[in-house]
Design an enzyme around this catalytic site. Structure first.
Site, PDB file in Angstrom:
ATOM      1  N   CYS A   1       0.826  -1.208   0.000  1.00  0.00           N
ATOM      2  CA  CYS A   1       0.000   0.000   0.000  1.00  0.00           C
ATOM      3  C   CYS A   1       0.858   1.255   0.000  1.00  0.00           C
ATOM      4  O   CYS A   1       0.435   2.300  -0.499  1.00  0.00           O
ATOM      5  CB  CYS A   1      -0.955  -0.002   1.187  1.00  0.00           C
ATOM      6  SG  CYS A   1      -0.136  -0.207   2.788  1.00  0.00           S
TER       7      CYS A   1
ATOM      8  N   HIS B   1      -1.046   0.640   7.475  1.00  0.00           N
ATOM      9  CA  HIS B   1      -1.646   0.759   6.139  1.00  0.00           C
ATOM     10  C   HIS B   1      -1.552   2.207   5.682  1.00  0.00           C
ATOM     11  O   HIS B   1      -1.604   3.138   6.494  1.00  0.00           O
ATOM     12  CB  HIS B   1      -3.111   0.312   6.198  1.00  0.00           C
ATOM     13  CG  HIS B   1      -3.811   0.344   4.877  1.00  0.00           C
ATOM     14  ND1 HIS B   1      -3.382  -0.372   3.785  1.00  0.00           N
ATOM     15  CD2 HIS B   1      -4.927   1.015   4.465  1.00  0.00           C
ATOM     16  CE1 HIS B   1      -4.197  -0.153   2.762  1.00  0.00           C
ATOM     17  NE2 HIS B   1      -5.135   0.687   3.155  1.00  0.00           N
TER      18      HIS B   1
END
Length: 816
Positions: free
Chosen positions: A289, A776
């Site tokens: 990510c 994330h």
């Protein structure tokens, strides 16, 4: 191309789509290709309704980068392979032992069974097919009258309402383990198993008419329970009436959520999906990510769009025979995938009707998978080549480094980020000053915690939190520190102390202070909020703060002014000669030669002991301090985290002789030269001695990367010819976020796009989690007058962009 298939050249083993195969044949004359094609046979029953998807046949086409409009986990496939002979397109179906020579048959079989780098990369993040638990068929369930309600669950031991597990033997509802992001539970479900031996538990909130998540404590892995409906009915749970919920709560049970994860991802809101050019998502390849977020921001900038997507035909026409190893080809391919709109199309009306009929309102996630791009751009890098989470800021600098090293046309798109920093160093005793300039690409802002405007609330929250943890009660509602942006800007502009400062005016050690200002303002200003730090126990942590980042930013007052009237410069005198003692055990020194003095680099034993006290092996601590150049325990700690899985992690430190650094130093330091450039760590060693970067690279090239001979070459070439290679002006970014490289004083040097210091925010990257090694990343970009959230494959119109929780911010200059 899922329709035309993939053509693999049997000579070069490169893959091409139907539209490019003719060009490759004409260009190379290779005439034998393996044609791979995939056919959809049937839909897996119930796959879209939440059941565990049936594992597909992934032998072929795993490397196809484009995610089709179909959800690939919902379908079964049949793969077809043929041998095609050009130019007549003569096809031979495989397997065909009779018509083909044995050598060709062996080559085809080897190719079909081989794993490409992308399959290997993805296999690390794939989940194996779940197996039925050995306890499922014979599971004993107690007839104790327990009935589980359809919502409102909580742990029976600590009252937590998240990560709850129902034991299928006695109906106990208990919390799971504590997660890295600060969520989870207190491990009461595991404690209950150890006390009772009841083996199976189902996670509440995952139960649907198609299945549920089941874990076997005895088998220590997720399992299938073929009798799950019967086992749940024993406790009054009707699977047909259950739906997936976020925390095991129904909508009317959910309290306002304020966690960082939920705010940044805008969870709980019905976000409208976006489709078309510039609204294409990217698949997460396990922990990629950070790459997805950075590339979405990069390709929202017109200069990068023009350089790669605008030049796509020329880049493809002049690409090498192996385009998988060409940076510009891979950048153009990725940029085209993101900007063309071909892989971001709204679902057809028939699909929408089918969704409504099945009460499925989840949008189809098309998009692209950056497997090939990630494999190339991270090749040889010890961190980015792994499947671990990485720092988006470090990856941004790594990408800019590669852009600098691989020019595309006359325009270098990274010019828009480059700026000059003027550093003013002053001797506190003599009051004399020295001005230097360096190149940088990121403005790093410290977090001024002392300027928090809600200190009383923070103190009260911390007391409540500690009491709740001690009593094992639910934590109080989070209170986040509110920091004014003006305080962070003020902290950036304030003077900082210079450690171990040697004053050339006093010819002795003295106190020194350094102030940084902008010698030029870039076209695009990248601002990093320095949220990551170390606690008193040297454990990395993240500052959970809210900063009122402005939409419009004016830093004109930070413009450098140069030497001022009345200021006197420090004399340009080298430090005195330092002759080291003979090396002893535990005191290994590398001797750095400069024209008139020697410098000794010891292993900082205090840093070694600080790391050893944290529980790491002593030899590993010594290697960490040595390989990070005595930059302190914080930097050495990062080295330990990155290398602790290596087999020789705890082996004794072995230092090659000084003359051997050229052959083994690059490997020892973890450096790999790109495009025949000398290893960056060796360049950095020479730069640290005061020489300019172009001189260091020239010397290393002239001596085949032998460090000792390179130093001798420098001494014998006091005035070398200037080299015109654009890569000479790049900076050492791989391990130094500030890129402390002195700029050229002559006419040649890095191209600077200077202008006014007024900017407008157009994007930011946010991080969720407690450190750069976990969590994330999500990207928000302002496009066509509105904010859009890019959360891997999910691209939606943003309702509440969390501008105060960002990590990296992107500003563009406001035209004057």
């Amino acid at each position: 191309d899922s329709e035309g298939g993939l053509y693999v050249c049997m000579n070069t083993f490169l893959g091409f789509g139907r539209e490019h195969i003719e060009r490759h044949y004409r260009k190379t004359g290779q005439c034998v290709y393996l044609h791979l094609k995939r056919h959809v046979t049937q839909k897996v029953p119930g796959a879209s309704g939440g059941a565990l998807p049936k594992r597909r046949n992934a032998k072929l086409f795993l490397d196809l980068e484009i995610s089709s409009d179909l959800n690939s986990d919902d379908f079964e496939y049949e793969d077809e392979a043929k041998l095609v002979i050009f130019p007549d397109h003569y096809e031979i179906s495989l397997p065909n032992i009779e018509e083909l020579p044995a050598l060709v048959t062996i080559a085809c079989d080897a190719l079909l069974s081989a794993k490409s780098p992308y399959r290997k990369q993805e296999s690390d993040s794939w989940e194996e097919e779940l197996q039925a638990s050995k306890h499922a068929k014979t599971l004993v369930q107690l007839d104790n009258g327990v009935r589980i309600p359809p919502s409102g669950w909580k742990c029976s031991k600590c009252d937590l309402r998240e990560n709850l597990w129902l034991n299928l033997t006695d109906g106990s509802v208990l919390c799971g383990k504590w997660f890295f992001d600060g969520s989870g539970g207190n491990g009461h479900a595991m404690e209950h198993y150890k006390e009772t031996g009841y083996p199976l538990a189902v996670k509440l909130g995952t139960i649907t008419p198609d299945g549920a998540d089941v874990y076997s404590f005895d088998e220590e892995e997720p399992v299938l329970d073929p009798h799950i409906a019967k086992h749940l009915a024993h406790f009054g749970i009707d699977m047909l009436q259950m739906q997936v919920t976020e925390n095991g709560l129904r909508d009317n049970d959910i309290k306002p959520r304020v966690s960082e994860w939920e705010v940044i991802q805008e969870a709980g809101m019905k976000l409208k999906p976006m489709y078309g050019p510039g609204y294409t998502g990217m698949k997460n390849l396990g922990n990629s990510c950070y790459l997805n977020a950075v590339m979405q921001a990069i390709f929202s900038i017109p200069e990068f769009q023009r350089a790669y997507v605008g030049n796509l035909p020329r880049i493809f026409d002049y690409s090498p025979l192996d385009p998988t190893q060409d940076f510009n080809t891979q950048m153009a391919k990725l940029g085209h995938g993101l900007l063309s709109g071909q892989y971001s199309k709204p679902p057809m009306k028939s699909e929408l009707i089918e969704q409504v009929m099945k009460e499925e309102h989840k949008p189809q996630h098309n998009g692209i998978s950056p497997r090939m791009f990630k494999a190339f751009i991270s090749k040889g890098h010890p961190e980015f080549s792994s499947n671990r989470q990485q720092d988006a800021q470090e990856f941004f600098l790594h990408l800019i480094n590669l852009v600098e090293r691989n020019p595309v046309g006359s325009e270098n798109p990274s010019d828009v980020f480059r700026f000059l920093v003027e550093e003013r160093t002053q001797c506190c005793q003599s009051r004399k000053v020295r001005y230097t300039e360096r190149v940088d690409y990121i403005m790093q802002l410290p977090v001024a915690m002392e300027a928090a405007t809600n200190k009383d609330e923070l103190i009260a929250y911390e007391l409540k939190r500690r009491e709740a943890e001690a009593a094992r009660r639910p934590l109080p509602e989070l209170v986040r520190a509110k920091i004014p942006f003006s305080a962070c800007l003020q902290a950036f502009s304030e003077p900082s102390n210079v450690e171990d400062f040697w004053s050339s005016a006093l010819q002795a050690k003295s106190a020194g202070v350094k102030t940084s200002r902008f010698a030029s303002f870039p076209e695009y200003l990248v601002v990093q909020i320095k949220k990551f730090t170390f606690g008193l126990d040297w454990i990395p942590k993240k500052l959970d703060v809210s900063i009122d980042m402005p939409d419009f930013l004016d830093i004109s007052h930070l413009r450098a002014r140069g030497l001022q009237p009345g200021e006197e410069e420090l004399p340009d005198i080298a430090p005195p000669i330092v002759i080291p003692e003979d090396p002893k055990v535990g005191e290994i020194r590398l001797l750095y030669f400069r024209r008139s003095f020697l410098v000794a680099l010891d292993i900082d034993e205090s840093s070694v002991m600080q790391l050893a006290e944290m529980g790491f092996p002593l030899e590993a601590c010594r290697k960490a301090v040595y390989y990070t150049g005595n930059l302190g325990p914080e930097v050495a700690f990062n080295w330990i985290i990155a290398h602790m899985e290596e087999p020789d992690f705890a082996e004794p430190l072995v230092i090659p002789a000084f003359g051997e650094v050229a052959s083994s130093g690059a490997a020892a330091l973890g450096a790999v030269g790109l495009d025949n450039q000398p290893p960056e760590e060796m360049v950095a060693i020479i730069i640290s001695m005061g020489f300019q970067r172009n001189l260091a690279i020239q010397a290393l090239k002239a001596t085949s990367n032998n460090l000792e001979r390179a130093l001798e070459w420098i001494f014998s070439h006091p005035d070398p010819e200037e080299e015109s290679d654009p890569a000479l002006d790049t900076m050492d970014m791989e391990n130094h976020a500030n890129a402390n490289i002195l700029t050229e004083t002559g006419s040649e040097g890095p191209r600077i796009k200077d202008g006014p210091g007024r900017y407008e925010l157009f994007g930011f990257i946010s991080h969720m989690g407690t450190s750069t090694m976990s969590g994330h990343y999500v990207c928000h970009l302002r496009k066509e007058g509105r904010w859009v959230i890019y959360n891997d494959l999910r691209v939606c119109a943003s309702e509440r962009p969390p501008k105060d929780l960002g990590y990296i911010y992107f500003y563009h200059r406001i035209p004057s």
